[in-house]
Scaffold this motif. Structure first.
Motif, PDB file in Angstrom:
ATOM      1  N   ALA A 215     -58.375 -45.532 -25.392  1.00 26.02           N
ATOM      2  CA  ALA A 215     -57.126 -46.375 -25.341  1.00 26.02           C
ATOM      3  C   ALA A 215     -57.447 -47.284 -26.705  1.00 26.02           C
ATOM      4  N   LEU A 216     -58.714 -47.651 -27.084  1.00 22.00           N
ATOM      5  CA  LEU A 216     -58.777 -48.445 -28.095  1.00 22.00           C
ATOM      6  C   LEU A 216     -58.270 -47.707 -29.452  1.00 22.00           C
ATOM      7  N   LEU A 217     -58.639 -46.339 -29.532  1.00 24.19           N
ATOM      8  CA  LEU A 217     -58.319 -45.504 -30.595  1.00 24.19           C
ATOM      9  C   LEU A 217     -56.695 -45.245 -30.777  1.00 24.19           C
ATOM     10  N   ALA A 218     -56.141 -45.078 -29.621  1.00 28.74           N
ATOM     11  CA  ALA A 218     -54.541 -44.913 -29.509  1.00 28.74           C
ATOM     12  C   ALA A 218     -54.078 -45.941 -29.859  1.00 28.74           C
ATOM     13  N   LEU A 219     -54.321 -47.188 -29.168  1.00 25.77           N
ATOM     14  CA  LEU A 219     -53.592 -48.363 -29.526  1.00 25.77           C
ATOM     15  C   LEU A 219     -53.597 -48.797 -31.012  1.00 25.77           C
TER      16      LEU A 219
ATOM     17  N   SER B 131     -46.738 -53.785 -23.409  1.00 27.81           N
ATOM     18  CA  SER B 131     -46.554 -53.790 -22.106  1.00 27.81           C
ATOM     19  C   SER B 131     -47.914 -52.642 -21.509  1.00 27.81           C
ATOM     20  N   GLU B 132     -48.635 -53.262 -20.471  1.00 27.12           N
ATOM     21  CA  GLU B 132     -49.766 -52.445 -19.920  1.00 27.12           C
ATOM     22  C   GLU B 132     -49.197 -51.015 -19.217  1.00 27.12           C
TER      23      GLU B 132
ATOM     24  N   THR C 143     -57.683 -50.707 -16.025  1.00 25.02           N
ATOM     25  CA  THR C 143     -58.951 -51.358 -16.328  1.00 25.02           C
ATOM     26  C   THR C 143     -59.543 -51.085 -17.878  1.00 25.02           C
ATOM     27  N   PRO C 144     -59.759 -49.825 -18.084  1.00 22.06           N
ATOM     28  CA  PRO C 144     -59.994 -49.565 -19.641  1.00 22.06           C
ATOM     29  C   PRO C 144     -59.145 -50.130 -20.530  1.00 22.06           C
ATOM     30  N   LEU C 145     -57.679 -49.933 -20.292  1.00 17.42           N
ATOM     31  CA  LEU C 145     -56.710 -50.345 -21.149  1.00 17.42           C
ATOM     32  C   LEU C 145     -56.936 -51.833 -21.576  1.00 17.42           C
TER      33      LEU C 145
ATOM     34  N   SER D  98     -46.896 -66.389 -22.534  1.00 21.43           N
ATOM     35  CA  SER D  98     -46.107 -65.912 -21.205  1.00 21.43           C
ATOM     36  C   SER D  98     -47.289 -64.933 -20.460  1.00 21.43           C
ATOM     37  N   GLY D  99     -48.464 -64.513 -21.216  1.00 22.77           N
ATOM     38  CA  GLY D  99     -49.378 -63.607 -20.592  1.00 22.77           C
ATOM     39  C   GLY D  99     -49.283 -62.446 -21.220  1.00 22.77           C
ATOM     40  N   GLY D 100     -50.435 -61.664 -21.724  1.00 19.37           N
ATOM     41  CA  GLY D 100     -50.557 -60.344 -21.990  1.00 19.37           C
ATOM     42  C   GLY D 100     -50.856 -60.510 -23.636  1.00 19.37           C
ATOM     43  N   TYR D 101     -50.455 -59.704 -24.301  1.00 13.58           N
ATOM     44  CA  TYR D 101     -50.604 -59.629 -25.807  1.00 13.58           C
ATOM     45  C   TYR D 101     -49.556 -59.146 -26.791  1.00 13.58           C
ATOM     46  N   ALA D 102     -49.637 -59.501 -27.960  1.00  9.30           N
ATOM     47  CA  ALA D 102     -48.495 -58.879 -28.938  1.00  9.30           C
ATOM     48  C   ALA D 102     -49.209 -58.525 -30.207  1.00  9.30           C
ATOM     49  N   VAL D 103     -48.504 -57.711 -30.882  1.00 11.20           N
ATOM     50  CA  VAL D 103     -49.137 -57.446 -32.064  1.00 11.20           C
ATOM     51  C   VAL D 103     -48.725 -58.332 -33.104  1.00 11.20           C
ATOM     52  N   LYS D 104     -50.107 -58.716 -33.665  1.00 14.37           N
ATOM     53  CA  LYS D 104     -50.072 -59.836 -34.598  1.00 14.37           C
ATOM     54  C   LYS D 104     -49.446 -59.560 -36.057  1.00 14.37           C
ATOM     55  N   ALA D 105     -48.824 -60.807 -36.509  1.00 15.02           N
ATOM     56  CA  ALA D 105     -48.216 -60.399 -37.684  1.00 15.02           C
ATOM     57  C   ALA D 105     -49.324 -61.296 -38.991  1.00 15.02           C
ATOM     58  N   PHE D 106     -49.277 -60.732 -40.107  1.00 14.55           N
ATOM     59  CA  PHE D 106     -50.290 -61.278 -41.221  1.00 14.55           C
ATOM     60  C   PHE D 106     -49.399 -61.740 -42.303  1.00 14.55           C
ATOM     61  N   SER D 107     -49.600 -62.906 -42.824  1.00 14.32           N
ATOM     62  CA  SER D 107     -49.266 -63.244 -44.074  1.00 14.32           C
ATOM     63  C   SER D 107     -49.881 -62.711 -45.250  1.00 14.32           C
TER      64      SER D 107
END
Length: 251
Positions: free
Chosen positions: A18-22, A38-39, A51-53, A71-80
């Motif tokens: 999961a880590l490598l794929a994400l 989205s999980e 669970t591993p995800l 709101s819960g969960g995660y989002a991809v971060k943006a970098f300046s």
């Protein structure tokens, strides 16, 4: 007992999958800055259980590629652009400290010879009229090996962990700009300068010149600063930098 061990191993394997794929989806731009992860969708797409995800998502947050949202969960971060420059500067500072420790603590000639072999391999690769794909793969491997060896020679497990952590940000790794460099008119000159830094730091470590060794590696990271600025002149070139889709460019 055996079944319990197998279950643990299976969960660990799924977490790594999961880590490598994400990470791959993020670095390649399939998941973009601000996208909510989205999980349920990822469980289906990657083929792992929840669970591993979730464990993989926590690890990615620690790496700095995603962030929790209110709101819960995660989002991809943006970098300046400033975030990227800071990440490169931090890597340079940490690698400078690794070089200092290596010089202060001393390094066996056999280990120094490993560093020199990396330098020689790079020399043989970059001093050609035209670098092909095989040349770049050779360069990439030798460059990554050099930086990994340098961290090892610090003799500090804590420092090695921190270097590995910052290098997980795709645009902060030692080889982040290799493909972008190849497309620049100044490419060969930049690669030659970078390898002269490698050669000089090996010499400084051998001579136990700790301050010089540290300064060289900090200056070495500044080449990545310069390469990023050059890459940003063209979107086509910037697209060759891993994770560039996460960089929020100034207007």
């Amino acid at each position: 007992m055996m079944a319990a061990v197998e279950n643990v191993e299976r969960a660990q394997s799924q977490t790594v999958t999961a880590l490598l794929a994400l990470r791959d989806l993020i670095v390649n731009g399939e998941l973009k800055s601000g996208d909510r992860i989205s999980e349920l969708v990822m469980v289906e797409r990657i083929g792992v259980s929840r669970t591993p995800l979730r464990t993989a998502l926590v690890k990615l947050e620690q790496e700095g590629l995603i962030e929790e949202i209110p709101s819960g969960g995660y989002a991809v971060k943006a970098f300046s652009e400033a975030d990227v420059f800071d990440a490169i500067e931090i890597r340079g500072t940490l690698e400078g400290l690794a070089a200092r420790y290596a010089a202060e603590r001393g390094v066996a000639q056999m280990r120094l010879a490993e560093l020199r072999r990396c330098v020689e391999t790079i020399d043989n690769t970059i001093h050609t009229d035209h670098m092909n794909d095989a040349d770049f793969q050779t360069y990439l491997h030798a460059n990554e090996r050099f930086h990994a060896l340098l961290a090892e020679l610090s003799g500090s497990p804590a420092l090695i962990r921190e270097i590995e952590r910052v290098a997980r940000l795709p645009f902060a790794s030692a080889s982040a700009f290799v493909l972008a460099e190849a497309s620049l008119p100044e490419s060969q000159r930049i690669l030659i300068i970078a390898n002269e830094h490698h050669r000089a730091v090996v010499e400084a470590i051998e001579n136990r010149e700790s301050a010089r060794a540290e300064a060289i590696m900090r200056e070495h990271a500044r080449l990545s600063h310069r390469n990023l600025m050059l890459a940003m002149r063209s979107q086509k070139t910037l697209d060759l930098v891993p994770g560039s889709a996460l960089i929020r460019r100034r207007a």
